[in-house]
Scaffold this motif. Structure first.
Motif, short mmCIF file in Angstrom:
data_model
loop_
_atom_site.label_atom_id
_atom_site.label_comp_id
_atom_site.label_asym_id
_atom_site.label_seq_id
_atom_site.Cartn_x
_atom_site.Cartn_y
_atom_site.Cartn_z
N VAL A 26 -4.66 -5.00 15.48
CA VAL A 26 -4.70 -6.49 14.87
C VAL A 26 -3.92 -6.24 13.63
N SER A 27 -3.29 -7.26 13.29
CA SER A 27 -2.74 -7.48 11.92
C SER A 27 -3.47 -8.33 11.15
N GLN A 28 -2.95 -8.33 9.74
CA GLN A 28 -3.73 -8.85 8.80
C GLN A 28 -5.39 -8.43 8.80
N ALA A 29 -5.44 -7.03 9.15
CA ALA A 29 -6.80 -6.37 9.26
C ALA A 29 -7.63 -6.46 8.01
N GLY A 30 -6.78 -6.63 6.80
CA GLY A 30 -7.66 -6.63 5.54
C GLY A 30 -8.17 -8.06 5.35
N GLY A 31 -8.06 -8.89 6.38
CA GLY A 31 -8.65 -10.24 6.33
C GLY A 31 -9.99 -10.25 6.53
N LEU A 32 -10.44 -9.00 7.07
CA LEU A 32 -11.96 -8.94 7.46
C LEU A 32 -12.71 -9.05 6.05
N ALA A 72 -5.78 -18.36 2.52
CA ALA A 72 -5.83 -17.19 1.53
C ALA A 72 -5.33 -16.03 1.92
N LEU A 73 -4.72 -16.09 3.29
CA LEU A 73 -3.92 -15.02 3.89
C LEU A 73 -2.38 -15.39 3.57
N GLY A 74 -2.25 -16.38 3.10
CA GLY A 74 -0.76 -17.05 2.92
C GLY A 74 -0.19 -18.06 3.50
N GLY A 75 -0.89 -19.03 4.27
CA GLY A 75 -0.52 -19.89 5.08
C GLY A 75 -0.27 -21.28 4.15
N ASP A 76 0.45 -22.02 4.52
CA ASP A 76 0.67 -23.11 3.72
C ASP A 76 0.61 -24.64 4.54
N LEU A 108 -10.69 -15.90 -2.57
CA LEU A 108 -10.01 -14.57 -3.14
C LEU A 108 -11.08 -14.26 -4.22
N ALA A 109 -11.27 -15.08 -5.11
CA ALA A 109 -11.68 -14.61 -6.55
C ALA A 109 -13.20 -13.79 -6.24
N TRP A 110 -13.75 -14.71 -5.38
CA TRP A 110 -15.22 -14.03 -4.95
C TRP A 110 -15.32 -12.71 -4.48
N MET A 111 -14.28 -12.52 -3.49
CA MET A 111 -14.20 -11.22 -2.81
C MET A 111 -13.72 -10.05 -4.07
N GLN A 112 -12.65 -10.56 -4.91
CA GLN A 112 -12.57 -9.64 -5.84
C GLN A 112 -13.82 -9.16 -6.82
N LEU A 113 -14.40 -10.24 -7.03
CA LEU A 113 -15.78 -10.00 -8.03
C LEU A 113 -16.74 -9.19 -7.41
N LEU A 114 -16.92 -9.24 -5.96
CA LEU A 114 -18.06 -8.68 -5.61
C LEU A 114 -17.73 -7.31 -4.72
N ALA A 115 -16.35 -7.20 -4.32
CA ALA A 115 -15.90 -5.95 -3.57
C ALA A 115 -14.84 -5.04 -4.29
N LEU A 116 -14.03 -5.59 -5.15
CA LEU A 116 -13.05 -4.76 -5.80
C LEU A 116 -13.32 -4.41 -7.28
N ASP A 117 -12.91 -3.37 -7.71
CA ASP A 117 -13.20 -2.91 -9.09
C ASP A 117 -11.88 -2.26 -9.74
N GLY A 118 -11.76 -2.18 -10.94
CA GLY A 118 -10.69 -1.74 -11.61
C GLY A 118 -9.40 -2.85 -11.83
N ILE A 157 -3.62 -5.50 0.21
CA ILE A 157 -5.07 -5.40 1.05
C ILE A 157 -4.99 -5.99 2.41
N PHE A 158 -4.41 -7.37 2.45
CA PHE A 158 -4.47 -8.20 3.72
C PHE A 158 -3.60 -7.69 4.97
N THR A 159 -2.54 -7.24 4.66
CA THR A 159 -1.36 -6.91 5.65
C THR A 159 -1.56 -5.57 6.36
N VAL A 160 -2.54 -4.85 5.92
CA VAL A 160 -2.70 -3.53 6.61
C VAL A 160 -3.18 -3.78 8.20
N ALA A 161 -2.44 -2.83 8.93
CA ALA A 161 -2.78 -2.92 10.34
C ALA A 161 -3.73 -2.05 10.74
N GLY A 162 -4.36 -2.27 11.87
CA GLY A 162 -5.54 -1.50 12.31
C GLY A 162 -5.60 -1.55 13.92
#
Length: 456
Positions: free
Chosen positions: A20-26, A69-73, A391-401, A415-420
């Motif tokens: 899967v691509s965009q695995a960070g979209g999880l 959020a993943l970059g679509g327009d 995006l803002a809520w994901m950062q607020l709840l899941a990320l730090d620093g 974060i989002f484009t990582v392959a898995g």
């Protein structure tokens, strides 16, 4: 000198499985579940589901939000989710997506009400989960920054018009809640307007702030600081903000009139005090002073103060003919009674973060309004607002620093484009990220934080 390194020839084939691509979209999918946004959209948009329809309108809207959020327009970019059903579930076809947007646009007031109700409910849950890092935590004020921007467009779009910047398109008015120096921010309102809409139209400012206040948890609606540039420095807007019983704090740009310029010339040298930079340190070459007692403020709200900032222009900056003595001057008005002048001026100047939030929104679908109809593009701006919130809520709840302050472009790159690879075993589905990815550990930690917040 010859390069002796050998470059391995790579053969490409499209036969990989379980990848899967965009695995960070999880992270975004988990954030939708934690916040309850997915359930709120499904409940609110159920009335627009045709009989015998396979796809839930709420799921379709949530998929569009994740695609942005993943970059679509554009609507068709939901295809990046459709190609990976193991990660994002079943995704509707392009015709089904387009028909839903048309149905929502045809019933615009009710559709916007349903979407905004889902957003407000999700926001209340997010801020409760964020606790001490949420806006207004610890009894402080919640800064709401009001600003307009230009979205260029072609003349074929409905209600596109010439703008004051001699371009053509739209002139939306936005309101963002600031997360402070340690975070980003989230849109409470993105109000679409024709390109010829005014920059200082009081009625539009009032409507945008009303929409923003309705998005806040009820307990915070009287602990709000409205920040705006000179476009908000009008009699009508300030009169609305200070109406008895409203209890809103404000700091807005004040017009540089002839009376203001005359008052600046009369300010004694000893009355100027050093201004602060964003770290609350003395900024060389910048000073602040108060003009309240030197101006006639009849017709303005009772208790309003006017404060002026003087600074040396930056290297290469072009002075205006109104700049006195080789300095640049800017004024703002506030109803705050106490506090040092430098602190009040810094608080007002931090509204510039709103420009960063607008830039991030343009990287998340606001740069191009892809639909023809004005009502359809109003639905699109709601999708953009939800994508920015996600995006803002994901950062607020899941990320730090530092990651809590990353803008969408950096989040997508790291974060989002990582392959898995998806692996099944022991009745479980496991996503194995690329071991050499520099931010893989940060992603797994973020997923664990969100899983700990999921309702049981």
């Amino acid at each position: 000198m010859k390069n002796t390194g050998r470059r391995t020839k790579i053969t490409v084939s499209a036969d990989g499985s379980g990848i899967v691509s965009q695995a960070g979209g999880l992270l975004l999918a988990r954030t939708l579940q934690v916040t309850g946004m997915d359930r709120g959209l499904s409940a609110g948009l159920g009335r627009w589901r045709p009989g015998r329809a396979v796809h839930d309108p709420g799921k379709i809207v949530a998929d569009l939000v994740m695609a942005l959020a993943l970059g679509g327009d554009c609507l068709a970019d939901v295809a990046m989710l459709r190609a990976q059903p193991q990660l994002f579930g079943p995704v509707a076809s392009d015709p089904v997506v387009s028909r839903l947007i048309s149905r929502l646009a045809d019933d615009l007031p009710a559709a916007l009400k349903a979407i905004r109700a889902a957003r407000a409910a999700a926001r209340q849950r997010v801020w409760a989960l964020a606790d001490g890092t949420a806006p207004g935590a610890g009894g402080g004020l919640v800064p709401l920054d009001v600003d307009a921007t230009i979205v260029a467009s072609c003349s074929e779009k409905e209600q596109a018009a010439p703008t004051w910047k001699k371009t053509f398109g739209f002139h939306p008015l936005t309101v963002f809640a600031d997360h402070g120096a340690e975070g980003s921010g989230e849109p409470l309102a993105i109000m679409l307007r024709p390109g010829n809409a005014g920059s200082n139209t009081a009625a539009d400012h009032v409507q945008a702030v009303r929409l923003a206040l309705a998005q806040l948890p009820k307990g915070l609606r009287r602990r709000v600081l409205i920040r705006a540039d000179s476009g908000g420095g009008t009699h009508e807007f300030l009169a609305w903000l200070t109406r008895p019983g409203r209890r809103l704090h404000y700091t807005v740009g004040f017009p540089m009139t002839d009376d203001v310029q005359a008052a600046i010339l009369k300010v004694p040298t000893a009355a100027w005090t050093p201004a602060y930079d964003s770290d609350r340190l003395v900024r060389p070459g910048a000073w602040v002073a108060e003009l309240t007692g030197m101006l006639s403020l009849a017709g303005w709200p009772k208790g309003m103060r006017v404060i002026v900032r003087k600074e040396r222009p930056h290297p290469g900056a072009q002075l205006r003919f109104t700049d006195l003595g080789g300095h640049r001057f800017t004024c703002f008005a506030t109803g705050t009674k106490g506090g040092q002048l430098a602190d009040l001026e810094l608080r007002h100047r931090l509204r510039a973060r709103c420009e960063d939030r607008i830039r991030a929104a343009k990287d998340t679908g606001l740069r191009n309004l892809p639909l023809h109809g004005y009502a359809a593009n109003q639905i699109w701006t709601e999708l953009v607002a939800m994508a920015c919130e996600l995006l803002a809520w994901m950062q607020l709840l899941a990320l730090d620093g530092q990651a809590r302050r990353w803008e969408p472009k950096r989040l997508r790159l790291r974060i989002f484009t990582v392959a898995g690879r998806l692996v099944r075993g022991g009745r479980r589905l496991r996503l194995r990220l690329a071991a050499h990815w520099p931010w893989a550990t940060q992603i797994t930690a973020a997923v664990s934080r969100l899983q700990a917040l999921e309702p049981g």
